[in-house]
Design an enzyme around this catalytic site. Sequence first.
Site, PDB file in Angstrom:
ATOM      1  CG  MET A  17      -3.619   2.927   0.214  1.00  0.00           C
ATOM      2  SD  MET A  17      -5.264   2.120   0.223  1.00  0.00           S
ATOM      3  CE  MET A  17      -5.860   3.196  -1.086  1.00  0.00           C
ATOM      4  CB  SER A  19       2.117   5.876   4.730  1.00  0.00           C
ATOM      5  OG  SER A  19       2.624   5.271   3.335  1.00  0.00           O
ATOM      6  N   GLY A  20       2.367   8.671   2.238  1.00  0.00           N
ATOM      7  CA  GLY A  20       3.125   9.551   1.886  1.00  0.00           C
ATOM      8  C   GLY A  20       4.228   8.776   0.716  1.00  0.00           C
ATOM      9  CE  LYS A  21       2.374   3.364  -0.525  1.00  0.00           C
ATOM     10  NZ  LYS A  21       1.204   3.785  -0.005  1.00  0.00           N
ATOM     11  CD  GLU A  90      -0.298   3.098  -6.015  1.00  0.00           C
ATOM     12  OE1 GLU A  90      -0.198   1.979  -5.408  1.00  0.00           O
ATOM     13  OE2 GLU A  90      -0.752   4.005  -5.961  1.00  0.00           O
ATOM     14  CD  GLN A  92       0.440  -1.613  -4.514  1.00  0.00           C
ATOM     15  OE1 GLN A  92       1.502  -0.960  -4.418  1.00  0.00           O
ATOM     16  NE2 GLN A  92      -0.696  -0.645  -4.667  1.00  0.00           N
ATOM     17  CB  CYS A 149      -7.094   5.843  18.004  1.00  0.00           C
ATOM     18  SG  CYS A 149      -5.320   5.254  17.229  1.00  0.00           S
ATOM     19  CB  CYS A 187      -8.516   1.489  14.886  1.00  0.00           C
ATOM     20  SG  CYS A 187      -8.131   2.492  16.297  1.00  0.00           S
TER      21      CYS A 187
END
Length: 211
Positions: A17, A19-21, A90, A92, A149, A187
């Site tokens: 999520m 990441s710019g899809k 979407e 998935q 991070c 993380c």
Amino acid sequence: MNYGKHPGWIEVISGVMFSGKSEELIRRVRRGLIARRRVQVFKSHLDSRYAGLYSVTSHDGTEFDASPVDSAAEIFRLVRPDAEIVAIDEAQFLDADVLPVAAALAARGIRVILAGTDTDFRGEPFGSMGALMAVAEVVDKLQAICVVCGDPACRNQRLLDGKPARYDSPTIMIGGRESYEARCRHCHKVPRRDEDQRELLEGVEGRGSKV
Ligand code: ADP
Ligand code: ZN
């Protein structure tokens, strides 16, 4: 974009999520419209309840709504005979029929573009995304930025009441009060999975020392 001499292939835009899809899917759809291709856009109904429907507007003002769908078979029924590009966001959330449906559309000469989150909150393959990535001609795996991070992020961190969600919480939480963050592998926290892995590793090391 032209993949080869023959029309019809599968492209997957994967990643976590944020990441710019969706941005990338919309960019490809917009360019398809500029090239005067006949485009249809679909989106899993599951997501549209929360995010709202989006529409794609072309340079010349043509607007395309993303049709909400409940199943892959519904996409197959709704694709018009003259469609040239079918974009699905979407992916998935779609059932396993998305594989034969995408393959059938590509065989018909359609450029099929699927965007979806490739891993669930546990960091495990989500729905049919892994299989779609395997059968696609073109795969892009996008990264977000880890909010902890600053490294590239490849995991969805689910938080329940601000705390990392446990491994055994459901993959899809309908009406849940959860939130998500993009995080890197290091993380990303999934209580219980982390404990199990530690136990598993200790077991392996224990066995190794006996050999
Ligand atoms: P996706 O469809 O992969 O969830 P979107 O295309 O909806 O992604 O959103 C991508 C946008 O989200 C980025 O361009 C950026 O503006 C914003 N964003 C918010 N949080 C982050 C993050 N942690 N890393 C990268 N982009 C983020
Ligand atoms: Zn990190």
